[in-house]
Design an enzyme around this catalytic site. Structure first.
Site, PDB file in Angstrom:
ATOM      1  N   GLN A   1       0.920  -1.183   0.171  1.00 21.52           N
ATOM      2  CA  GLN A   1      -0.115   0.006  -0.036  1.00 21.52           C
ATOM      3  C   GLN A   1       0.816   1.001   0.068  1.00 21.52           C
ATOM      4  O   GLN A   1       1.998   1.413   0.569  1.00 21.52           O
ATOM      5  CB  GLN A   1      -1.067   0.160   1.209  1.00 21.52           C
ATOM      6  CG  GLN A   1      -2.202  -0.556   0.965  1.00 21.52           C
ATOM      7  CD  GLN A   1      -1.861  -2.032   1.208  1.00 21.52           C
ATOM      8  OE1 GLN A   1      -1.444  -2.842   2.112  1.00 21.52           O
ATOM      9  NE2 GLN A   1      -2.891  -2.843   0.276  1.00 21.52           N
TER      10      GLN A   1
ATOM     11  N   CYS B   1      -6.775   0.741   5.421  1.00 22.40           N
ATOM     12  CA  CYS B   1      -5.407  -0.095   5.652  1.00 22.40           C
ATOM     13  C   CYS B   1      -4.966   0.153   6.991  1.00 22.40           C
ATOM     14  O   CYS B   1      -4.352   1.060   7.485  1.00 22.40           O
ATOM     15  CB  CYS B   1      -4.460   0.328   4.470  1.00 22.40           C
ATOM     16  SG  CYS B   1      -2.980  -0.537   4.869  1.00 22.40           S
ATOM     17  N   GLY B   2      -5.185  -0.949   7.895  1.00 22.48           N
ATOM     18  CA  GLY B   2      -4.963  -0.729   9.268  1.00 22.48           C
ATOM     19  C   GLY B   2      -3.378  -0.777   9.399  1.00 22.48           C
ATOM     20  O   GLY B   2      -2.791  -0.136  10.208  1.00 22.48           O
ATOM     21  N   ASN B   3      -2.703  -1.389   8.724  1.00 23.33           N
ATOM     22  CA  ASN B   3      -1.026  -1.543   8.920  1.00 23.33           C
ATOM     23  C   ASN B   3      -0.675  -0.264   8.445  1.00 23.33           C
ATOM     24  O   ASN B   3       0.266   0.236   9.042  1.00 23.33           O
ATOM     25  CB  ASN B   3      -0.386  -2.696   8.237  1.00 23.33           C
ATOM     26  CG  ASN B   3      -0.914  -4.308   8.834  1.00 23.33           C
ATOM     27  OD1 ASN B   3      -0.972  -4.106  10.110  1.00 23.33           O
ATOM     28  ND2 ASN B   3      -1.028  -5.155   8.250  1.00 23.33           N
TER      29      ASN B   3
ATOM     30  N   GLU C   1      -5.177 -10.117  -0.630  1.00 28.66           N
ATOM     31  CA  GLU C   1      -5.539  -8.870  -0.478  1.00 28.66           C
ATOM     32  C   GLU C   1      -6.213  -8.104  -1.904  1.00 28.66           C
ATOM     33  O   GLU C   1      -5.201  -7.926  -2.837  1.00 28.66           O
ATOM     34  CB  GLU C   1      -4.372  -7.782   0.238  1.00 28.66           C
ATOM     35  CG  GLU C   1      -4.849  -6.548   0.668  1.00 28.66           C
ATOM     36  CD  GLU C   1      -3.996  -5.803   1.545  1.00 28.66           C
ATOM     37  OE1 GLU C   1      -4.087  -4.916   1.997  1.00 28.66           O
ATOM     38  OE2 GLU C   1      -2.782  -6.473   1.829  1.00 28.66           O
ATOM     39  N   ARG C   2      -7.112  -7.535  -1.648  1.00 27.85           N
ATOM     40  CA  ARG C   2      -7.822  -6.828  -2.764  1.00 27.85           C
ATOM     41  C   ARG C   2      -6.915  -5.921  -3.500  1.00 27.85           C
ATOM     42  O   ARG C   2      -6.624  -4.930  -2.796  1.00 27.85           O
ATOM     43  CB  ARG C   2      -9.144  -6.350  -2.385  1.00 27.85           C
ATOM     44  CG  ARG C   2      -9.757  -5.626  -3.878  1.00 27.85           C
ATOM     45  CD  ARG C   2     -11.037  -4.900  -3.050  1.00 27.85           C
ATOM     46  NE  ARG C   2     -11.019  -3.852  -2.272  1.00 27.85           N
ATOM     47  CZ  ARG C   2     -11.622  -2.897  -1.675  1.00 27.85           C
ATOM     48  NH1 ARG C   2     -12.884  -2.962  -2.260  1.00 27.85           N
ATOM     49  NH2 ARG C   2     -11.528  -1.801  -0.981  1.00 27.85           N
TER      50      ARG C   2
ATOM     51  N   CYS D   1      -2.475  -8.133   6.742  1.00 25.77           N
ATOM     52  CA  CYS D   1      -3.618  -7.231   6.165  1.00 25.77           C
ATOM     53  C   CYS D   1      -4.277  -6.822   7.631  1.00 25.77           C
ATOM     54  O   CYS D   1      -4.945  -7.660   8.175  1.00 25.77           O
ATOM     55  CB  CYS D   1      -4.560  -7.872   5.170  1.00 25.77           C
ATOM     56  SG  CYS D   1      -5.956  -6.589   4.551  1.00 25.77           S
ATOM     57  N   GLY D   2      -4.072  -5.456   8.005  1.00 26.25           N
ATOM     58  CA  GLY D   2      -4.660  -5.170   9.147  1.00 26.25           C
ATOM     59  C   GLY D   2      -6.399  -4.998   9.208  1.00 26.25           C
ATOM     60  O   GLY D   2      -6.755  -5.522  10.135  1.00 26.25           O
TER      61      GLY D   2
END
Length: 295
Positions: free
Chosen positions: A49, A78-80, A222-223, A231-232
């Protein structure tokens, strides 16, 4: 040529989720999908990302954050990546010695609060409340109970994967419950399921195994990014889905290929809190040659 030529960036990762952070809060520079694709190329700074900080749109927020996947598409959450963004902004001189313990960012998914701690090197992101309605996820047809939906891979009488839970954490997630997360070719099934007609906006695809009521192990396709070490938002979706099924409590330890996260589904407002590390790798400037073909 792109106005990102020679612009500074920070390369970071959130438990193996490769993140590039570009701070444009003091700039009129805009990032396009073509820019995002160029940066993700092997000659650039490959990432899962790209987190682009833009000037705040809402009073009291630190920045508006646009999120790009490595295929050039935009993501709402996007959490991470948000933990990496929080780490970078907390390092700003404006926050050094100011005692700031929390920051608020705005994304397409809404306002997200981030905190330092609970121990050095860890950051917590309030990912907001999950959504379970079939229109909110979204799904292409009605399912009144999204704890399970009718979706399978393989023969009807002997499906390889079936009956996922579906959740929105600002982006769509499908979680398949399995006994062994490594027993399936996620690189093969992932893109097929991501683009299944039931998901009009595509979906993140997770394989999850509940070890006990406080521990889940998982892998995610992950999309827009493909196989990922972390993926957070998928970890949040998986924890919430497990709690809805009464398989776990509302606070769980998540083991992903890249590392560990703690997810707490808060009672009262139903917000999901994700806690984990954010690691700085290096800084640099984008090579102008990257954008030679970008108009």
């Amino acid at each position: 040529m792109s106005t990102l030529a020679n612009h500074r960036f920070a390369k970071m990762n959130g438990i193996g989720n490769e993140i590039v952070v570009v701070d444009l809060r003091d700039s009129a520079v805009a990032v396009t999908p073509d820019d995002a694709l160029a940066i993700a190329s092997p000659q650039g700074v490959p990432y899962d990302q790209l987190m682009v900080l833009q000037p705040p749109r809402t009073p009291g927020t630190a920045a508006f954050v646009r999120i790009y996947n490595n295929d050039g598409s935009e993501a709402a959450a996007c959490g991470n990546g948000m933990r990496c963004v929080a780490r970078q902004v907390f390092q700003d001189e404006a926050f050094q010695g100011a005692g700031e313990a929390a920051l608020t960012f705005e994304t397409r998914a809404g306002l997200l609060n981030c905190w330092r701690g609970p121990s050095p090197g860890l950051f917590t992101v309030d990912m907001g409340a999950p959504k379970f309605g079939w229109r909110d996820i979204p799904l292409a047809e009605e399912f009144r109970d999204t704890r399970y939906i009718e979706l399978q891979v393989g023969p009807i009488d002997a499906p390889v994967l079936h009956s996922p839970s579906v959740v929105s954490m600002g982006n769509p997630h499908a979680i398949f419950w399995v006994d062994d997360i490594d027993a399936y070719d996620l690189a093969r099934f992932g893109p097929l399921l991501e683009n299944h007609p039931i998901f009009p906006d595509r979906a993140n695809i997770t394989l999850a195994h509940v070890v006990d009521r406080e521990h889940i192990v998982m892998r995610t396709w992950e999309r827009g990014a493909g196989l990922t070490r972390a993926c957070g938002s998928a970890a949040c979706a998986t924890a919430v889905a497990a709690a809805r099924l009464k398989r776990t409590g509302r606070k769980v330890h998540m083991t992903l290929p890249g590392g560990e996260l703690t997810i707490a589904w808060r009672e009262g407002d139903d917000h999901v809190l994700m806690t984990g590390p954010a690691a700085f790798e290096f800084e640099g400037r984008f090579d102008p040659a990257l954008f030679a073909g970008v108009s």
